[in-house]
Every structure is written in C-alpha cells, then in structure tokens.
Design a protein around this motif. Structure first.
Motif, PDB file in Angstrom:
ATOM      1  N   ASN A  73       0.861  -1.184   0.000  1.00 47.93           N
ATOM      2  CA  ASN A  73       0.000   0.000   0.000  1.00 47.93           C
ATOM      3  C   ASN A  73       0.893   1.228   0.000  1.00 47.93           C
ATOM      4  OD1 ASN A  73       0.813   0.448   2.781  1.00 47.93           O
ATOM      5  ND2 ASN A  73      -0.725  -1.073   3.390  1.00 47.93           N
ATOM      6  N   GLY A  74       0.272   2.391   0.016  1.00 57.84           N
ATOM      7  CA  GLY A  74       1.056   3.622  -0.052  1.00 57.84           C
ATOM      8  C   GLY A  74       2.039   3.759   1.088  1.00 57.84           C
ATOM      9  N   ARG A  75       1.620   3.358   2.294  1.00 59.23           N
ATOM     10  CA  ARG A  75       2.504   3.486   3.459  1.00 59.23           C
ATOM     11  C   ARG A  75       3.707   2.559   3.337  1.00 59.23           C
ATOM     12  NH1 ARG A  75      -2.586   3.201   5.793  1.00 59.23           N
ATOM     13  NH2 ARG A  75      -2.213   1.031   6.404  1.00 59.23           N
ATOM     14  N   SER A  76       3.452   1.306   2.954  1.00 62.33           N
ATOM     15  CA  SER A  76       4.555   0.344   2.881  1.00 62.33           C
ATOM     16  C   SER A  76       5.527   0.702   1.768  1.00 62.33           C
ATOM     17  CB  SER A  76       4.018  -1.070   2.686  1.00 62.33           C
ATOM     18  OG  SER A  76       3.232  -1.176   1.509  1.00 62.33           O
ATOM     19  N   ALA A 102      11.093   7.431   8.400  1.00 62.33           N
ATOM     20  CA  ALA A 102      10.107   6.626   7.677  1.00 62.33           C
ATOM     21  C   ALA A 102       9.254   5.825   8.645  1.00 62.33           C
ATOM     22  CB  ALA A 102      10.816   5.692   6.692  1.00 62.33           C
ATOM     23  N   HIS A 103       9.893   5.261   9.661  1.00 58.43           N
ATOM     24  CA  HIS A 103       9.158   4.463  10.651  1.00 58.43           C
ATOM     25  C   HIS A 103       8.189   5.339  11.441  1.00 58.43           C
ATOM     26  CE1 HIS A 103       8.397   1.179  13.426  1.00 58.43           C
ATOM     27  NE2 HIS A 103       8.612   2.005  14.435  1.00 58.43           N
ATOM     28  N   ALA A 104       8.618   6.556  11.794  1.00 55.29           N
ATOM     29  CA  ALA A 104       7.750   7.464  12.554  1.00 55.29           C
ATOM     30  C   ALA A 104       6.534   7.865  11.733  1.00 55.29           C
ATOM     31  CB  ALA A 104       8.537   8.702  12.968  1.00 55.29           C
ATOM     32  N   GLN A 105       6.751   8.155  10.450  1.00 54.82           N
ATOM     33  CA  GLN A 105       5.640   8.522   9.591  1.00 54.82           C
ATOM     34  C   GLN A 105       4.682   7.352   9.408  1.00 54.82           C
ATOM     35  OE1 GLN A 105       7.341  10.049   5.964  1.00 54.82           O
ATOM     36  NE2 GLN A 105       7.773  12.055   6.845  1.00 54.82           N
TER      37      GLN A 105
END
Length: 346
Positions: free
Chosen positions: A63-66, A333-336
């Motif tokens: 998905n967009g996040r991954s 990236a992990h925080a977002q």
C-alpha cells in the motif's frame, strides 16, 4: 530476524572487488587475481539485494505506506554516500584532481545523479537503484499473482538471451546513460528474488545442512580468467554467460540454504564488521589503492597498506556518515508509518 552469515558474504563480495582491483593496478601475482574478476563480487551484491528485498518485503501488504517506507529505507541505505562520493568527485575533477572518480562536467554529474551512468565502480549503483523500482512490480504481483513473478523472470531471461543483451548506451543531450549495465545485472537480482521467495518455506533435510558446503565459495576463484580450468569463453564473458550465472547461483544457494546459520566461518564478529562496512569499502577502496600504488614499496606492503587504509576509510565513512544518515532516514520513515497507522486506527 537477521541472517548473520549474509553479513560475511557481503564482506567477502567487497573484498573480492578490492583484491581484483589491487591485482589489476599493481600487477600483484602478475594480475592473476584481476582480469575483471571483481565482477563476481558485484554479482554477490546483486543477488544479496534481490534476496533481502524479496525476503523482507514480498510477504508484507502493498500500500502507499509500505511503499513509502520501502523507498525511504532503500534510499537511506544506498543514496547518501553515493551522492556524497559523486559530488565530491565532481568538485575534485573540476579542480584538476581525479583523486576519487572522473566526473568532468555537469552532464556527467547529471548522468550519475539520475542513476543512468557510473564511472569506475560507481557503475553498479544505477542498476541497483533501477532494480529497486522494478521490485515494486514484483511486490504488486506477490499478493495474489505470485506465479507471474516467475513467468516475468523467465520471459526477461529468455529475451536477454535471444537479443544477446542489447547494448543500450550513449548520451542524451550530453548526459551519458548505460542501460546495458542494468540489463546484464538483472539475472542476478532475479536469482536473489527467487531464493528470497522460498527462504522461509523451502524445507532442507537436516542431512543436507552441513558446514562443509561453505567450500562452495571456492568455486568463485575457479572462474577467475587466469585461474579457471574452463576453456570456453564463459570465463571472459562473465556477465553475459549463463554458465557463470549457474555457478554463482549455486554458490549463493549453498551459503543461504545448505550452510547452517551458526557456521563459524560465516557467522562471526569479523564477518559482521566487514559486512557492515562493505558498501563504504566498495565505494572508497579504488582511490586508496591508486594513491598507495604511487609509493615506492614492495607490492606486499602496498597490499597491506591499501587494505588497512581502505578499511579505516570505510569504517569512518560508515560510523560518521553512512550509518547515522541511514538511521535518520529509516527512523523518519518508521515514525511517519506509525503516525499514519495511528490515524487510520482512530
């Protein structure tokens, strides 16, 4: 979970490239360990990339996040140090020094920055980055149409074979590009992807998992042009030889699937160290060797000095630049990713 023995394999790949370039530049052992044999180290790097991306990401939901997390993680791993080396090389070349790499004008700089072309050892970074983009297609197929990954790989491999690996290179308005390097690298990424797909599911009988399979690494020097018993042109064609692909795939398979994870030769602190600095070592060793070769020293002393200085430079680069910046990008990236998940859960 970390596959520790792959750290050592990554370090071995960097050392293969180092030794090859040292042999070519200084004619150590009459160049017997040179002759372009550093390609085998780069092949290991490419298979490792394909394997780890397949192993780490294809089981995750796309998905967009991954995808954003994937892109930032990949960028953090490769791009910052590469761009620093490229920009420094450009500025040094403009000042009349080729201490790093030869990037003589803005067009050559743009070719490097756009990952279309690379001078000297920098050539391998554009194929790596372009494969990161292609991998998203594999990821898209992985959820419900995983079989198409194999079909796509077979089609591309056949197309490359029957078109004799088309030489696509030149310049566009002065900006150099070399897609031939990308095309000839694809089979090695593909092998890594296929192995990564099956790492968790392939059941290897206990009687086959033996420490002795680490000896498969000895197949690599048997392909060196000056050492190989092979009489065909495969040993010289290297990247364009499917025979070489078969041997390198065999080596990789043995190390990943057949050698036990606790093998002392592959799972140790020295291997961990060289694995961590392997990228910096790969990018920085060539200028060090060239500078050391100017000294009036015995070739053995040049080898020792080149290796020590290359390792020191790589370690400082890793500690002071590569690791902090990669961690900063990855943590961001992990925080977002976490923040987005929290919002979606409300």
């Amino acid at each position: 979970m970390e596959i520790r023995k792959l750290n050592t394999l990554r370090g071995i790949a960097a050392l293969i490239v180092f030794v090859t370039h040292f042999s070519d530049i200084t004619q150590w052992l009459d160049g017997a360990l040179g002759g372009g044999a550093g390609a085998y180290g780069v092949m290991l790097f490419f298979m490792l990339s394909g394997f780890l991306m397949s192993h780490l990401y294809l089981a995750q939901e796309l998905n967009g996040r991954s995808i954003k997390y994937y892109v930032l993680a990949r960028v953090g791993r490769v791009v910052p140090l590469y761009l620093l080396v490229v920009l420094t090389s450009y500025l040094l070349t403009l000042s009349g020094s080729d201490w790093l790499y030869h990037i003589p004008d803005s067009e050559a700089l743009l070719g490097h920055v756009l990952f279309l072309y690379g001078d000297s050892v920098l050539w391998s970074i554009p194929p790596e980055v372009q494969f990161y983009c292609l991998f998203i297609l594999f990821w898209l197929l992985a959820k419900n149409r995983r079989g198409y990954i194999y079909l796509l790989i077979v089609i591309v491999m056949l197309a490359l074979f029957f078109t004799n690996f088309p030489r696509i290179y030149g310049d566009l308005n002065g900006v150099p590009y070399n897609q031939f390097n990308v095309l000839r690298s694809l089979p090695y990424f593909f092998v890594g992807v296929v192995f990564g797909l099956h790492y968790k599911t392939l059941v290897i009988p206990d009687y086959l998992r033996k420490h002795g399979f680490v000896a498969a690494l000895c197949l690599i020097p048997l392909m060196y042009p000056e050492l190989s018993p092979v009489t065909s042109d495969a040993k010289n064609r290297m990247w364009l030889s499917y025979e070489v692909l078969l041997v390198m795939s065999t080596v990789f398979f043995c190390v990943v699937f057949l050698v036990p994870d606790n093998n002392l030769l592959l799972a140790n602190t020295v291997g961990d160290f060289f694995g961590k600095i392997s990228y910096s070592l790969y990018l920085l060793h060539m200028p060090v060797i060239l500078q050391v070769n100017r000294f009036e020293l015995a070739v053995e002393l040049k080898l020792i000095l080149s290796l020590i200085l290359s390792v020191v430079c790589a370690y400082l680069s890793f500690i002071c630049f590569e690791k902090p910046l990669a961690r900063l990008i990855r943590d961001r990236a992990h925080a977002q990713h976490s923040a987005t998940m929290a919002i979606s859960d409300r």
